[in-house]
Design a protein around this motif. Structure first.
Motif, short mmCIF file in Angstrom:
data_model
loop_
_atom_site.label_atom_id
_atom_site.label_comp_id
_atom_site.label_asym_id
_atom_site.label_seq_id
_atom_site.Cartn_x
_atom_site.Cartn_y
_atom_site.Cartn_z
N PHE A 240 0.84 -1.19 0.00
CA PHE A 240 0.00 0.00 0.00
C PHE A 240 0.88 1.24 0.00
O PHE A 240 2.02 1.22 0.48
N GLN A 241 0.32 2.34 -0.52
CA GLN A 241 0.95 3.65 -0.46
C GLN A 241 0.15 4.53 0.49
O GLN A 241 -1.07 4.64 0.38
N LEU A 243 -1.75 7.49 2.11
CA LEU A 243 -2.43 8.68 1.62
C LEU A 243 -1.75 9.92 2.23
O LEU A 243 -1.12 9.84 3.27
N PRO A 244 -1.89 11.08 1.57
CA PRO A 244 -1.12 12.26 1.99
C PRO A 244 -1.32 12.71 3.42
O PRO A 244 -0.44 13.37 3.99
N ALA A 245 -2.44 12.38 4.05
CA ALA A 245 -2.72 12.89 5.40
C ALA A 245 -1.95 12.17 6.50
O ALA A 245 -2.04 12.58 7.66
N TRP A 246 -1.19 11.12 6.17
CA TRP A 246 -0.58 10.29 7.20
C TRP A 246 0.93 10.17 7.03
O TRP A 246 1.44 10.24 5.91
N GLN A 247 1.60 9.93 8.15
CA GLN A 247 3.02 9.62 8.18
C GLN A 247 3.24 8.48 9.17
O GLN A 247 2.55 8.39 10.19
N PRO A 248 4.22 7.60 8.90
CA PRO A 248 4.49 6.53 9.87
C PRO A 248 5.08 7.08 11.16
O PRO A 248 5.90 8.01 11.14
N GLY A 249 4.62 6.53 12.28
CA GLY A 249 5.12 6.94 13.57
C GLY A 249 5.91 5.82 14.22
O GLY A 249 6.35 4.88 13.55
N GLU A 250 6.06 5.89 15.53
CA GLU A 250 6.80 4.88 16.27
C GLU A 250 5.84 3.89 16.94
O GLU A 250 4.67 4.19 17.15
N ASP A 251 6.38 2.70 17.22
CA ASP A 251 5.63 1.67 17.97
C ASP A 251 4.32 1.31 17.28
O ASP A 251 3.28 1.11 17.93
N GLY A 252 4.37 1.23 15.94
CA GLY A 252 3.20 0.80 15.20
C GLY A 252 2.11 1.83 15.07
O GLY A 252 0.99 1.51 14.65
N GLN A 271 8.07 0.07 4.34
CA GLN A 271 9.08 0.13 3.32
C GLN A 271 9.44 1.60 3.07
O GLN A 271 9.01 2.48 3.81
N GLU A 272 10.19 1.86 2.04
CA GLU A 272 10.58 3.23 1.74
C GLU A 272 9.42 4.02 1.14
O GLU A 272 8.48 3.45 0.58
N ASN A 273 9.52 5.36 1.28
CA ASN A 273 8.60 6.29 0.63
C ASN A 273 7.14 6.08 1.01
O ASN A 273 6.24 6.21 0.18
N GLY A 274 6.90 5.75 2.30
CA GLY A 274 5.54 5.63 2.79
C GLY A 274 4.78 4.44 2.27
O GLY A 274 3.54 4.44 2.28
N ARG A 275 5.49 3.40 1.87
CA ARG A 275 4.82 2.18 1.42
C ARG A 275 4.84 1.16 2.55
O ARG A 275 5.77 1.12 3.37
#
Length: 376
Positions: A240-241, A243-252, A271-275
């Motif tokens: 999955f890619q 969506l623009p409103a989200w960024q990965p954080g810590e601890d899941g 993975q890289e680039n928000g995937r």
């Protein structure tokens, strides 16, 4: 949306009843046509008020004074002229007790814009196969057609084959994986329409069959009631890619554009680039027909039936639940009692569609739980 909210609340309180799928006419009477009593009407009015925040306008008591869908629609329209900045949805309870979750309308509109950019040009109608009071339905059968200025065909009362015969090029079909699987198995040819799917993983073979039948594209949305959409991918293919409103954080966790940190019901591999890839649910629940099913609740219901020693539950190839019952009682006597118990207390997706009986649960030669052939 109102009819779906009313139906959803009523079935939550009366899981064994057969309630018609919307659309309902404005003359639909909650007492005469639905069989709601005074306590039911209180629960229905509360659910609708929370969904649309009618209580903020002070008009929520007006719902209790009326009993027809059209009258409730008028009250809701008046309330929305005063407050329309959020929409609230109730989770299924897969992460504990069901809870209400607020979504800012501007954030939901931004998600619709992001998904709209993924769709090819020449879009036509929205074909709805999902309830509009759930977050997925609200996004793509309420907000998306409002953005496009197009019509909505409410098609849940028709079979997948019937729907296929009435599709037109450019239609945007909003459905869940179980519906898509039934359509793929039918083998009917499809026009170059576009599909959206969510609520559970779409099997790659289903996506491939639909594209082979003529579907222009099938886009899979990953999300939850708590978050709305999180990511997307071509159904059945790759990670999955975000969506623009989200960024990965810590601890899941995920981090929203406004800084909120959100826990997810699934384990993700980044993975890289928000995937990312979805590795599976943290709570062990399964999804049937786009609905989260608590296997522990199903198990408790079945074990309460006299004569049942143990039970195993799994998803069958059909996408429905199957049950293996360990018992010495004759199946001809036990099966009606089991069917009556699950029908009285569980919603349709949580009721096993097939029953298999034996003196003990099936095990592998190593002594681990094993799958079984249905009806064996």
């Amino acid at each position: 949306m109102l009819a779906d909210a009313v139906r959803g609340q009523f079935l939550s309180d009366h899981p064994g009843l057969d309630v018609p799928v919307p659309p309902w006419p404005d003359s639909f009477d909650f007492v005469d046509d639905l069989g709601a009593d005074s306590l039911d009407r209180l629960a229905l009015a509360t659910a609708v008020s929370v969904h649309l925040q009618i209580n903020r306008s002070g008009l929520d008591d007006a719902l209790l004074a009326r009993r027809r869908l059209g009258d409730w629609r008028d009250v809701a329209a008046q309330a929305l002229t005063l407050y329309s900045d959020s929409f609230h949805v109730r989770s299924s309870g897969s992460q504990g007790a069901p809870r209400w979750h607020a979504h800012r309308l501007d954030v939901l509109v931004a998600e619709v814009e992001a998904v709209l950019a993924l769709l090819p040009p020449g879009r036509g109608r929205i074909v709805s196969l999902v309830p509009a009071h759930h977050i997925y339905g609200f996004l793509f059968t309420i907000l998306l057609p409002a953005r496009l200025g197009c019509s909505v065909w409410e098609a849940r009362a028709a079979s997948p084959v019937s729907v296929a015969g009435r599709l037109m090029p450019g239609d945007v079909i909003v459905a869940h994986p179980h519906w898509w699987r039934l359509l793929a198995e039918s083998g009917v040819p499809l026009p170059p329409a576009v599909g959206l799917t969510a609520t559970a993983p779409c099997p790659p073979a289903v996506a491939q069959a639909l594209r082979g039948a003529g579907l222009a594209e099938l886009i899979e949305i990953y999300g939850a009631s708590e978050t709305a959409g999180i990511g997307w991918r071509p159904a059945g293919a790759g990670p999955f890619q975000l969506l623009p409103a989200w960024q990965p954080g810590e601890d899941g966790q995920l981090v929203a554009a406004d800084g909120r940190r959100v826990d997810l019901p699934d384990h993700l591999a980044w993975q890289e680039n928000g995937r990312f890839e979805v590795l599976g649910r943290k709570d062990g629940q399964v999804q049937v027909g786009g609905v989260n099913v608590d296997l522990a609740e199903v198990r408790r219901t079945i074990l309460a039936v006299a004569g049942v020693r143990d039970v195993a539950l799994r998803l069958a190839a059909s996408g429905r639940l199957k049950a293996f019952i360990a018992s010495d009682a004759p199946p001809v006597d036990l099966r009606p009692a089991l069917q009556a118990a699950v029908s009285a207390t569980l919603p349709p997706p949580a009721r096993p569609a097939s029953w298999t009986f034996g003196p003990a649960l099936p095990l592998t030669p190593a002594g681990k739980p094993s799958d079984w052939q249905e009806g064996a």
